[in-house]
Design an enzyme around this catalytic site. Structure first.
Site, mmCIF file in Angstrom:
data_model
loop_
_atom_site.group_PDB
_atom_site.id
_atom_site.type_symbol
_atom_site.label_atom_id
_atom_site.label_comp_id
_atom_site.label_asym_id
_atom_site.label_seq_id
_atom_site.Cartn_x
_atom_site.Cartn_y
_atom_site.Cartn_z
ATOM 1 N N GLY A 199 10.368 115.925 32.817
ATOM 2 C CA GLY A 199 9.603 114.887 32.118
ATOM 3 C C GLY A 199 10.518 113.824 31.535
ATOM 4 O O GLY A 199 11.728 113.810 31.774
ATOM 5 N N ASP B 211 10.717 123.592 35.285
ATOM 6 C CA ASP B 211 9.506 122.770 35.268
ATOM 7 C C ASP B 211 8.504 123.449 36.189
ATOM 8 O O ASP B 211 8.863 124.317 36.994
ATOM 9 C CB ASP B 211 9.809 121.339 35.756
ATOM 10 C CG ASP B 211 8.829 120.331 35.155
ATOM 11 O OD1 ASP B 211 9.258 119.472 34.363
ATOM 12 O OD2 ASP B 211 7.619 120.412 35.475
ATOM 13 N N ILE B 212 7.247 123.011 36.075
ATOM 14 C CA ILE B 212 6.210 123.613 36.907
ATOM 15 C C ILE B 212 6.351 123.163 38.367
ATOM 16 O O ILE B 212 5.878 123.806 39.280
ATOM 17 C CB ILE B 212 4.808 123.284 36.340
ATOM 18 C CG1 ILE B 212 3.745 124.186 36.946
ATOM 19 C CG2 ILE B 212 4.462 121.815 36.508
ATOM 20 C CD1 ILE B 212 2.472 124.266 36.149
ATOM 21 N N ASP C 188 6.133 128.148 35.292
ATOM 22 C CA ASP C 188 4.918 127.743 34.584
ATOM 23 C C ASP C 188 4.959 128.455 33.234
ATOM 24 O O ASP C 188 4.841 129.680 33.178
ATOM 25 C CB ASP C 188 3.691 128.185 35.403
ATOM 26 C CG ASP C 188 2.390 127.826 34.709
ATOM 27 O OD1 ASP C 188 2.444 127.310 33.581
ATOM 28 O OD2 ASP C 188 1.319 128.070 35.314
ATOM 29 N N TYR D 188 -4.213 115.793 20.787
ATOM 30 C CA TYR D 188 -2.745 115.883 20.789
ATOM 31 C C TYR D 188 -2.237 116.124 19.353
ATOM 32 O O TYR D 188 -1.404 117.004 19.118
ATOM 33 C CB TYR D 188 -2.192 114.573 21.338
ATOM 34 C CG TYR D 188 -0.695 114.456 21.424
ATOM 35 C CD1 TYR D 188 0.041 115.235 22.315
ATOM 36 C CD2 TYR D 188 -0.006 113.505 20.653
ATOM 37 C CE1 TYR D 188 1.421 115.081 22.426
ATOM 38 C CE2 TYR D 188 1.365 113.341 20.762
ATOM 39 C CZ TYR D 188 2.074 114.128 21.651
ATOM 40 O OH TYR D 188 3.433 113.973 21.766
ATOM 41 N N LYS E 13 -0.241 119.211 17.703
ATOM 42 C CA LYS E 13 1.068 119.053 17.057
ATOM 43 C C LYS E 13 1.060 119.684 15.656
ATOM 44 O O LYS E 13 2.019 120.356 15.278
ATOM 45 C CB LYS E 13 1.466 117.570 16.978
ATOM 46 C CG LYS E 13 1.847 116.969 18.320
ATOM 47 C CD LYS E 13 3.027 117.702 18.937
ATOM 48 C CE LYS E 13 3.465 117.165 20.275
ATOM 49 N NZ LYS E 13 4.382 118.072 20.981
HETATM 50 C C1 AKB Z 1 2.652 109.668 23.010
HETATM 51 O O1 AKB Z 1 2.472 108.441 22.971
HETATM 52 O O2 AKB Z 1 1.757 110.499 23.205
HETATM 53 C C2 AKB Z 1 4.049 110.188 22.725
HETATM 54 C C3 AKB Z 1 4.216 110.473 21.277
HETATM 55 C C4 AKB Z 1 4.448 109.384 20.308
HETATM 56 O O3 AKB Z 1 4.165 111.611 20.886
HETATM 57 N N1 AKB Z 1 5.001 109.220 23.170
#
Ligand code: AKB
Length: 315
Positions: free
Chosen positions: A11, A34-35, A52, A141, A145
């Site tokens: 990545g 990596d996968i 994986d 996301y 986190k």
């Molecule tokens: C995203 O934009 O999702 C990433 C981040 C800031 O975690 N680059």
């Protein structure tokens, strides 16, 4: 760190971090995984495993086989992709993390887990966002986190796993493209500036976010992983930043090198809403104090270097 396993090594961060770690610790001591497999430098310059991370027993098997003492866990779905596939994001981002933490518990490994500016939300103070503050993100996301940060704390306190992490800003690099992030515009703008001298940005001109040039991000990971554990007050994740800029600021900086460069805006409502919920600028004083973090590249230095490297890459 003597034997390091990197997940998600193909990545945006992984492809450069694996190479940097190989320079610092020796090629054979960094197991990239990596996968998928690609024909590139990361795969060819040292051990590479198709792995994986959702397969916890394979992860433990690989870690045992190579005598790994550290896992740098980068495999994840980024913010914009996670918003379009929330269930997949939860499964991958949380499932892979718990596998990594369990492997670390079982084998007594050190772990690096990246968090992000995405771990904050609209209720968080926007300017100079403190290290410890309200974290109520509105994105999948961000939820991943925050949960990930809490899990790292949990494994540290309950099992003594040596967990470490940083809240990355939007990362800018020329080696591997980012994929599915909200801050991807901050990379695309440089490629389009050198290619077409124009860029259509998907967030508005005054969207202010923290950004960082990749060399500073890589240095931060190595520095944090080498830091004296006794000095680390935070095991969830540390705020780090290098600059706080809008697309307009980046465009103006690019114009100093490419005067005919033009930018216009076609807003993507999904990514704009995500960006609007994130801070304008982070306070990284805890990282500076605890492990000596200091970014070297500001907007001016990053722009000069990015344009030069992107042009070189094209020629
Ligand atoms: C995203 O934009 O999702 C990433 C981040 C800031 O975690 N680059």
């Amino acid at each position: 760190m003597k034997k390091i396993l990197v997940t998600g090594s193909l990545g945006q961060i992984g492809s450069e971090l694996a190479m940097k770690l190989r320079q610092e610790y020796g090629s054979m001591n960094v197991i990239a995984s990596d996968i998928r497999r690609l024909d590139n430098e990361t795969v060819e310059s040292g051990p590479f495993i198709e792995l994986d991370v959702m397969d916890g027993s394979k992860l433990v098997e690989v870690a045992k086989k190579y005598g790994v003492d550290t896992i740098i866990h980068l495999a994840a779905l980024l913010s914009a992709s996670a918003e379009t596939k929330p269930l997949q994001a939860w499964n991958l981002n949380m499932g892979s993390l718990i596998n990594v933490l369990e492997a670390a518990r079982e084998l007594r490994l050190k772990v690096f887990v990246p968090s992000s500016i995405g771990a904050f939300g609209s209720d968080t103070p926007k300017q100079q966002t403190p290290q410890v503050t309200i974290q109520r993100p509105s994105t999948m996301y961000g939820i991943n986190k925050v949960a990930g940060e809490l899990l790292c704390d949990y494994y540290f306190h309950k099992y003594g796993v040596d967990t470490r992490g940083v809240r990355f800003p939007g990362l800018v690099s020329y080696v591997a493209p980012p994929g599915g992030g909200t801050t991807d515009y901050a990379v695309e703008i440089y490629f389009e500036a050198t290619r077409k001298k124009r860029y259509t940005c998907f967030v508005s001109e005054n969207t202010c976010l923290d950004l960082m040039y990749m060399p500073d991000a890589l240095k931060a990971v190595v520095q944090l992983m080498e830091a004296d554990p006794g000095k680390l007050r935070f095991r969830n994740s540390y705020n780090i930043t290098a600059m706080s800029a809008t697309p307009e600021d980046i465009a103006n900086e690019i114009k100093k090198h490419i005067p005919s460069f033009e930018i216009d805006y076609k807003i993507d409502p999904v990514r704009q809403a995500i960006a609007d919920s994130w801070p304008d600028s982070l306070d990284d004083s805890a990282a500076r104090k605890d492990w000596g973090f200091k970014a070297e590249f500001g907007l001016e230095e990053m722009t000069e270097d990015m344009l030069e490297k992107v042009k070189k890459k094209r020629s």
